[in-house]
Design a protein around this motif. Structure first.
Motif, PDB file in Angstrom:
ATOM      1  N   LEU A  65       0.866  -1.180   0.000  1.00 35.40           N
ATOM      2  CA  LEU A  65       0.000   0.000   0.000  1.00 35.40           C
ATOM      3  C   LEU A  65       0.906   1.235   0.000  1.00 35.40           C
ATOM      4  O   LEU A  65       1.734   1.383   0.897  1.00 35.40           O
ATOM      5  N   LEU A  83      -7.612   4.307   0.903  1.00 32.74           N
ATOM      6  CA  LEU A  83      -7.690   3.766   2.275  1.00 32.74           C
ATOM      7  C   LEU A  83      -8.793   4.401   3.104  1.00 32.74           C
ATOM      8  O   LEU A  83      -9.135   3.905   4.176  1.00 32.74           O
ATOM      9  N   HIS A  99       2.363  -1.555   4.593  1.00 31.85           N
ATOM     10  CA  HIS A  99       1.503  -0.371   4.581  1.00 31.85           C
ATOM     11  C   HIS A  99       2.349   0.895   4.744  1.00 31.85           C
ATOM     12  O   HIS A  99       2.786   1.224   5.843  1.00 31.85           O
ATOM     13  N   THR A 127      -5.098   3.351   8.424  1.00 31.89           N
ATOM     14  CA  THR A 127      -4.480   2.149   9.030  1.00 31.89           C
ATOM     15  C   THR A 127      -5.545   1.278   9.704  1.00 31.89           C
ATOM     16  O   THR A 127      -5.504   0.045   9.615  1.00 31.89           O
ATOM     17  N   VAL A 151      -7.173  -0.856   7.188  1.00 35.13           N
ATOM     18  CA  VAL A 151      -6.326  -1.991   6.795  1.00 35.13           C
ATOM     19  C   VAL A 151      -6.399  -3.090   7.866  1.00 35.13           C
ATOM     20  O   VAL A 151      -6.580  -4.273   7.563  1.00 35.13           O
ATOM     21  N   LEU A 173       1.425  -8.299   8.436  1.00 37.04           N
ATOM     22  CA  LEU A 173       1.349  -6.870   8.093  1.00 37.04           C
ATOM     23  C   LEU A 173       2.546  -6.117   8.636  1.00 37.04           C
ATOM     24  O   LEU A 173       2.896  -6.247   9.811  1.00 37.04           O
ATOM     25  N   PHE A 210       3.669  -2.241   9.190  1.00 32.94           N
ATOM     26  CA  PHE A 210       3.186  -0.854   9.170  1.00 32.94           C
ATOM     27  C   PHE A 210       4.355   0.094   9.383  1.00 32.94           C
ATOM     28  O   PHE A 210       5.115  -0.050  10.348  1.00 32.94           O
TER      29      PHE A 210
END
Ligand code: G4F
Length: 350
Positions: free
Chosen positions: A13, A65, A85, A110, A113, A126, A128
């Protein structure tokens, strides 16, 4: 969207940004099927992916998003093994002027997600990208660790801290395999031009090849812990491969001033930089020609500038044996070369 079952798959992303593009290149080289999430009309610039020669190997997906159903649909359909992300707002000083969009992009984005992962891809891992801005002015003079106190000093830092807290909640409460990278300032040839390192190398290339007026900077005494985006990004898949998810600082532990970065880049461009005067009267000239390279204006000073702080990557080193390869000098030289090459080729809008 086509799901290829035999390959490991990753959804990035924010694939059009510096880190997204570098990671796309890295994951392709590792044999991943890579889906590139981007937001049409906002950050649809694909010059980085083109420069790296990877655009046609990606499956690009328009995901906003702010729209939970779009995030859910993409993640449900792709069922990626890994999600990185990076999407959101990243320019700190804008966050004072647009606090709502900062919080919406970075925190609510976020959350969308995390919800999509929790509900429809609970086995996905994931990563981040959080930020050192969550520390703000905390513990002056100390090397910051993951245990240091968070004290953001701008809306951007607040948006990242709130998002990081959400990631922690989803990890602890719902068992989502989610990792936060607490990213200190990192840069390289693919940096956007509004950040000071790239502003410097872009303008030095202009001054070297085409001449013209000096660049105008803000506080040249400001310092950052600048790392290499390429070094950091290369270690992200390794971090996700670790079975126990955690938060990790990505930093070098070394401070460099804007002035020093300017000197290193100017030398790499073939100038002999000399600095004169102090504060708002500071200038940088090329000694042999007298050409003025940089001056300072209050316009680029921040209302509140995050004080200098350095981070410890000890946890990262211990967990994945991380070693950063590039020094600030290497980074300045690489960036300078890229901008001189681009200008020589007439590629000025990147
Ligand atoms: O390059 P900068 O704009 O980066 P900043 O604010 O440190 O933020 C970056 O790093 C953060 C992580 O540490 C990220 F979270 C964030 O998304 C972003 O990637 O500014 C660096 C320093 C500041 O102290 C600024 O005041 O450079 C100083 N500066 C001096 N003259 C300037 C300028 N910054 C910019 N952008 N432009 C100038 O002319």
């Amino acid at each position: 969207m086509t799901k290829v079952n035999k390959l490991k798959s990753a959804l990035i992303l924010g694939v059009t940004g510096q880190d997204g593009a570098l990671l796309a290149e890295e994951l392709l080289s590792l044999g991943y099927k890579v889906y590139g999430g981007f937001r049409r009309g906002l950050s649809s610039k694909v010059w980085r992916l083109e420069e790296l020669g990877v655009l046609d190997q990606l499956e690009m997906i328009n995901i906003n998003l702010h729209e939970p159903h779009q995030v859910m649909e993409a993640i449900t359909t792709i069922q990626p093994d890994h999600i990185y992300h990076f999407a959101g707002e990243s320019f700190v000083s804008d966050s004072f002027h647009q606090p709502y969009s900062n919080i919406a992009a970075n925190t609510v984005g976020t959350l969308n997600v995390l919800e999509a992962v929790r509900i429809s891809a609970p086995d996905a891992r994931l990563f981040f990208a959080s930020s050192s801005e969550i520390f703000g002015g905390t513990e002056p003079g100390k090397i910051l660790t993951e245990e240091s106190k968070f004290l953001p000093s701008n809306p951007y830092g607040v948006s990242k801290l709130a998002a990081q807290n959400l990631v922690n909640i989803y990890r602890n409460r719902f068992g989502v395999h989610a990792v936060c990278g607490i990213m200190f300032n990192h840069t390289g040839p693919l940096r956007a031009r509004n950040f000071v390192t790239r502003k410097i190398t872009y303008n030095l290339a202009r001054l070297r090849i085409d001449g013209g007026s000096a660049m105008v900077l803000g506080n040249m005494e400001a310092c950052r812990d600048w790392g290499s985006a390429a070094d950091y990004v290369r270690s992200m898949p390794k971090v996700l491969a670790v079975n126990a998810p955690h938060d990790f600082i990505f930093a070098t532990g070394k401070l460099t001033s804007v002035k020093t970065f300017l000197r290193l880049a100017a030398e790499a461009a073939g100038f002999v930089p000399i600095f004169e005067n102090e504060g708002l009267s500071s200038t940088c000239r090329d000694k042999p020609s007298g050409q003025k390279l940089a001056e300072v204006s209050e316009r680029y000073f921040r209302v509140i500038d995050t004080p200098p702080h350095v981070g410890s990557s000890a946890r990262l080193k211990k967990t994945i044996n991380y070693v950063g390869e590039l020094t600030v000098q290497n980074i300045a030289e690489e960036m300078m070369k890229a901008d001189l090459d681009r200008r020589t080729d007439g590629r000025l809008n990147v």
